[in-house]
Each structure stands twice: as C-alpha cells, then as structure tokens.
Motif scaffolding. Structure first.
Motif, short mmCIF file in Angstrom:
data_model
loop_
_atom_site.label_atom_id
_atom_site.label_comp_id
_atom_site.label_asym_id
_atom_site.label_seq_id
_atom_site.Cartn_x
_atom_site.Cartn_y
_atom_site.Cartn_z
N GLY A 195 -3.06 -24.35 -6.72
CA GLY A 195 -3.90 -23.59 -5.79
C GLY A 195 -5.37 -23.89 -6.01
O GLY A 195 -5.74 -24.67 -6.89
N THR A 197 -9.46 -21.96 -5.78
CA THR A 197 -10.21 -20.72 -5.66
C THR A 197 -11.49 -20.96 -4.87
O THR A 197 -12.29 -21.83 -5.22
CB THR A 197 -10.56 -20.15 -7.04
N LEU A 211 -5.11 -17.32 9.76
CA LEU A 211 -5.79 -16.98 8.51
C LEU A 211 -6.46 -15.63 8.64
O LEU A 211 -7.15 -15.35 9.62
CB LEU A 211 -6.83 -18.05 8.15
N LEU A 213 -8.67 -13.33 6.03
CA LEU A 213 -9.28 -13.15 4.71
C LEU A 213 -10.49 -12.23 4.81
O LEU A 213 -11.25 -12.31 5.77
CB LEU A 213 -9.74 -14.49 4.13
N HIS A 218 -11.05 -15.82 -3.28
CA HIS A 218 -9.61 -15.88 -3.00
C HIS A 218 -9.01 -17.10 -3.69
O HIS A 218 -9.63 -18.17 -3.72
CB HIS A 218 -9.35 -15.98 -1.49
N HIS A 219 -7.81 -16.94 -4.23
CA HIS A 219 -7.07 -18.07 -4.77
C HIS A 219 -6.01 -18.43 -3.73
O HIS A 219 -5.10 -17.63 -3.45
CB HIS A 219 -6.41 -17.73 -6.11
N LEU A 220 -6.13 -19.60 -3.13
CA LEU A 220 -5.31 -19.98 -1.99
C LEU A 220 -4.26 -21.01 -2.36
O LEU A 220 -4.51 -21.93 -3.16
CB LEU A 220 -6.19 -20.57 -0.88
N ASP A 221 -3.06 -20.86 -1.78
CA ASP A 221 -2.06 -21.91 -1.92
C ASP A 221 -2.34 -22.99 -0.89
O ASP A 221 -3.33 -22.92 -0.13
CB ASP A 221 -0.65 -21.34 -1.78
N LYS A 224 -2.56 -21.88 2.95
CA LYS A 224 -3.77 -21.11 3.29
C LYS A 224 -5.03 -21.97 3.14
O LYS A 224 -5.98 -21.80 3.90
CB LYS A 224 -3.85 -19.86 2.41
N ALA A 225 -5.04 -22.87 2.17
CA ALA A 225 -6.20 -23.76 2.02
C ALA A 225 -6.33 -24.66 3.24
O ALA A 225 -7.44 -24.91 3.74
CB ALA A 225 -6.06 -24.60 0.75
N LEU A 228 -7.71 -22.64 6.03
CA LEU A 228 -9.15 -22.46 5.87
C LEU A 228 -9.91 -23.70 6.33
O LEU A 228 -10.95 -23.60 6.99
CB LEU A 228 -9.49 -22.16 4.41
#
Length: 340
Positions: A195, A197, A211, A213, A218-221, A224-225, A228
């Motif tokens: 992941g 951050t 998304l 947020l 945030h710590h994204l997998d 989700k990254a 973003l």
C-alpha cells in the motif's frame, strides 16, 4: 563406522548439490520469467534521426578514482505514460469501458540529473491542445499532421511512437527512454509494496472513480491508489489540472514507500514486486530487459523523495474551448529548456 560415515557424507553432499542445482534453476527461471514479462517498442528505429539532440554528457562525476560504481555522466529524460487500456479482465475491471483502443491517461516527463541525486517530473495535462506531427505506423503508413487536438490523442492514433514524437515536437527535448504502465500494473505494484500513504488536502467524493475520502492521511491499497490517480471530478473545478496534483502526491508517496521497504532483505517480496512491476510494463528497447532496468534502478539509489521536484507544464485556457488548455509561452518553453 568409517563406511557408515562415508555414506552419510555422500548423502549430505548429494543433498547439498541437489539443493544448489534447484536454487540455480529457480533463479534462472525467475530471471527468465521477469525478463519475459517486459513488453517493448523500438521507438528509436521507428523515429530515426530526425529528433532533438541527446543530452550532453558531462565529465566524470566520480568523487574519487576508487569509486566502485561510476556515476552516470549524462542526464536522462524519460517519458512515462499511464495507459487507460481496457485490454484484459483486470484492466477492464479497474477502468471499465471496452477493450478497443487506449489513451495516455497520465503523461510525465521524468528528468534525472547526471549524478542521479535529483529529479524533476513535469506533468503534461492530457487535455492540452497541441500540434500532433505525422507519426510512422507499424504497417508502413503514417498518421496525418494535425493541429489543435488533445495531447492524449497521439497515443490513441499512433501508440508509444507517436506519443514520444509528439512530446519531442512540443518540447524540443529528446526522450531518451519510454515507460508505460497500465491500470492493473499500477494497482498490483502498490499492493505488492504493502500500500501507499498519502495526505489529501480536501475531501474527495468522486462517483466516476468510486473514491470517497475525507481530508487527511490515508493508507491506500492498489485499487484506491489507482482511483486517486484517476480522480478529477471530486476535486477543485473537476479539470485534469486537479488530478495532476494528486498524481504528483502519489509519485512522491510511492518513492517513499519503496525507500522504506527494504526489499533486499526479503527475496520473496523482492521477486513479487519485480514480477508485478514488469508484468504491467512496456518500455523502449533501451530498457527492455531486467538487467537494463536493474542498472537504471541501481543508479537511482541516491535519489530521495525530498530531491524530487514535481511541476506541471504551464498552461492557460484555450481560446477555442474553455474545457481545454494550451501551453503558456514563453513559460513552457523556458521550463523545457532546463531539461536539455
């Protein structure tokens, strides 16, 4: 006793030899597999010699004559594209749409200084209106030269070759290398690294990228990254310019994550990261092997996120279309001149 001891030593020796053979075979397969993952395009051959000059080499940058590994003596410019190709089930599920065609969803020119201790990333808005030059096609034909079209159409009509030629035409800067990552490759790399951050400055609610947020850390997998990186409607004025800011945050966050993950102490994790990184990668022929990519990576060991500068090509709204932008001159030309 002596005979039994001799048999025992032979058994141990055969076991060790077998283990060594298996290890060598495993390492050989791993190297072959990672090498086979990499897809490449012969951009240099396709474009020929009618291109901007290569960056000038500098005198040796070794701090001493006894330096084990010579520092590179030339700067490098690498065109990095994020492709929104929908080919394959993973890319379809992450990006939607059909499997026909692809565009350069993200475009960055990465400039590495001669000592590889500093880098500059210049983002090119995909909505920039440009003059797209005539580009050679693999069937021997060429695309037509056309003005006032969106930058990301270059990839659509002529693939990596036309993307590189268009960037060189608009910047007058030689692209020494080309790297392309697809949706699945980016998401899988983030997951393999555990992941990433990032800190967002505002709430993000984007129905298109799915998304949601709140402002903050945030710590994204990987999924989700990627969302973003693709978000545009949930921030600012909904244009591509806001998305570029998020993408630049992600690049720095990824560099920090890679630096903090000591992959050399975990061969299994190193292999996993290398496997997913190469599986979603397309390069020019100058970087189309594991050894070439490793050499580039080793030269960047002294580069930290703090020495990475991220900027966007200066743009202004296009007179012909308020939803498009054009390069702001002479600011854009002055910026590109610093990368030569």
């Amino acid at each position: 006793m002596g005979r039994r001891s001799s048999r025992w030593l032979k058994a141990v020796g055969f076991t060790l030899a077998g283990t060594l053979v298996l290890a060598v075979m495993g390492a050989g397969y791993a190297y072959w597999h990672l090498n086979d993952n990499i897809k490449s395009v012969d951009i240099d051959n396709a474009l020929g010699d009618n291109r901007p000059a290569k960056t000038r080499s500098l005198p040796s940058l070794n701090p001493s004559a006894s330096a084990a590994t010579p520092l590179p003596s030339e700067a490098l410019n690498i065109l990095v594209l994020g492709s929104d190709s929908r080919s394959g089930k993973r890319n379809k599920s992450l990006g939607g749409g059909n499997s026909e065609g692809a565009r350069s969803d993200t475009a960055m020119v990465v400039h590495l200084d001669a000592g590889r201790t500093k880098a500059t990333i210049v983002s090119i808005p995909r909505d920039t209106l440009v003059r797209r030059p005539s580009c050679p096609l693999s069937d021997g034909h060429s695309t037509a030269e056309v003005s006032g079209v969106m930058f990301n159409t270059a990839y659509s009509v002529g693939g990596p070759v036309c993307a590189v030629k268009t960037v060189e035409s608009m910047t007058n800067v030689r692209m020494d290398h080309y790297l392309e990552v697809d949706f699945a490759g980016f998401a899988d790399l983030v997951n393999a690294l555990g992941g990433v951050t990032v800190t967002t400055d505002e709430d993000i609610h984007d129905d298109d990228s799915h998304l949601d947020l709140t402002a903050g850390e945030h710590h994204l997998d990987g999924t989700k990254a990627l969302a973003l990186a693709r978000t545009r409607h949930g921030i600012g004025d909904g244009s591509d310019l806001g998305r570029i800011g998020l993408q630049q945050k992600l690049v720095k966050a990824l560099l920090r994550q890679i630096s903090s993950t000591n992959l050399l102490t975990s061969p299994a994790k190193l292999y996993k990261v290398a496997d997913v990184a190469t599986a979603g990668l397309t390069t020019d022929t100058g970087l189309n092997s594991l050894s070439k990519l490793m050499s580039l990576g080793q030269s960047l060991q002294g580069l930290s996120a703090d020495e990475l500068t991220t900027v966007m090509m200066p743009v202004v709204p296009a007179a012909s279309d308020a939803n498009r932008v054009v390069a702001e001159e002479p600011e854009a030309a002055n910026l590109w001149a610093t990368l030569k």
